[in-house]
Design an enzyme around this catalytic site. Sequence first.
Site, PDB file in Angstrom:
ATOM      1  N   VAL A   9       6.838   5.670   1.619  1.00 36.16           N
ATOM      2  CA  VAL A   9       6.418   4.464   1.003  1.00 36.16           C
ATOM      3  C   VAL A   9       4.903   4.358   1.138  1.00 36.16           C
ATOM      4  CG1 VAL A   9       8.343   3.171   1.628  1.00 36.16           C
ATOM      5  CG2 VAL A   9       6.756   3.087   3.129  1.00 36.16           C
ATOM      6  N   SER A  10       4.063   3.679   0.238  1.00 35.71           N
ATOM      7  CA  SER A  10       2.758   3.919  -0.039  1.00 35.71           C
ATOM      8  C   SER A  10       1.975   3.207   0.987  1.00 35.71           C
ATOM      9  CB  SER A  10       2.543   3.233  -1.488  1.00 35.71           C
ATOM     10  OG  SER A  10       2.834   3.918  -2.493  1.00 35.71           O
ATOM     11  N   THR A  11       2.752   1.923   1.497  1.00 35.56           N
ATOM     12  CA  THR A  11       1.935   1.399   2.902  1.00 35.56           C
ATOM     13  C   THR A  11       2.742   0.766   3.890  1.00 35.56           C
ATOM     14  OG1 THR A  11       2.481  -0.984   1.843  1.00 35.56           O
ATOM     15  CG2 THR A  11       0.618   0.442   0.971  1.00 35.56           C
ATOM     16  N   GLN A  14       5.986  -1.801   3.533  1.00 37.13           N
ATOM     17  CA  GLN A  14       6.710  -1.487   2.571  1.00 37.13           C
ATOM     18  C   GLN A  14       7.986  -0.844   3.779  1.00 37.13           C
ATOM     19  OE1 GLN A  14       4.798   0.887  -0.239  1.00 37.13           O
ATOM     20  NE2 GLN A  14       6.009  -0.274  -2.092  1.00 37.13           N
ATOM     21  N   ALA A  36       2.117   6.486   3.103  1.00 39.17           N
ATOM     22  CA  ALA A  36       0.861   7.408   2.563  1.00 39.17           C
ATOM     23  C   ALA A  36       1.259   7.169   0.560  1.00 39.17           C
ATOM     24  CB  ALA A  36       0.715   8.590   2.767  1.00 39.17           C
TER      25      ALA A  36
END
Length: 296
Positions: A9-11, A14, A36
């Site tokens: 996941v991006s952050t 999440q 990331a």
Amino acid sequence: MSLVGYARVSTDLQDTAAQRRELKAAGCTEIREEFASGTMRARPVLAKLVASLGRGDVLVVVRIDRLARSLSHLLEVIETLEAKGAHVRSLGDPIDTTSPHGKFTLQILGATAEFERALIRERNMAGLASAREKGCVGGNPGLRDRDPEAIATVCRARNRSYFDKLNKEAQQWLPAVRQFRPRLPWEDVVRIVNSRHPGAKPWTVERLRRAAGRFVKDGLLDRAVLDRAPPAQKDDRILAIVVGIKSSAPEMTLKQIAARLEAMREPTPRGRAKWATSSVAHLLEQAQRAGLLESD
């Protein structure tokens, strides 16, 4: 065959729970998660996972965008794994390099990427020709003006590119560095690496040391590999080299190992240039008694 899941996941705000459930239901015995952006190629968890997979292992993702956001990055990861005999499977896409259909899909993607690169090159050439006709000078204006932000951007791009290249070549040098450093000096490790991959670009001591240093910096290698090699008896060093050759290609005969040692210009324990198969057999027996090699 081992199924290893990769959830991203991006952050850290999440949650990977949904991905982990799907990966577990698909039979993954191990799941690695990373927080990331997908646009980042230099992802430590993914790089470490790719480096750890071996022949027959399968990297599994819920969707292919969890692995890569660009076609070039996706193909790069798949090519790296294919070179090691490992595979990629996406649960939500028709990509599974363990099956003929999945490989066919990959071939189509590769052809599409090559066509896209050709179009980009053609547009770039046309744009440069048009700029020259108008008297424009190429290059990055920020770099010409020594702008700190522009210089930093270029440095970051070069740094990412260097890491991606090392990661792609990891199957060549990483196993030997993990196995023999710091027990053997860099010169001997380089000779082992080059002997294992005679068709690849030869490694030098400086290039290999720099590669290991970069992986240490990113937490992908133990810092101890950079320590100074302790003084060793010549017989111990030769034993380690023979073990390295045999472990990388267990099917090699005594005659083939002798030829490899001669190609490496490694003298026998008595200082001779020509290796006898009996000398190789003796060293392999020593290695088995010491627990460095499994008995046949």
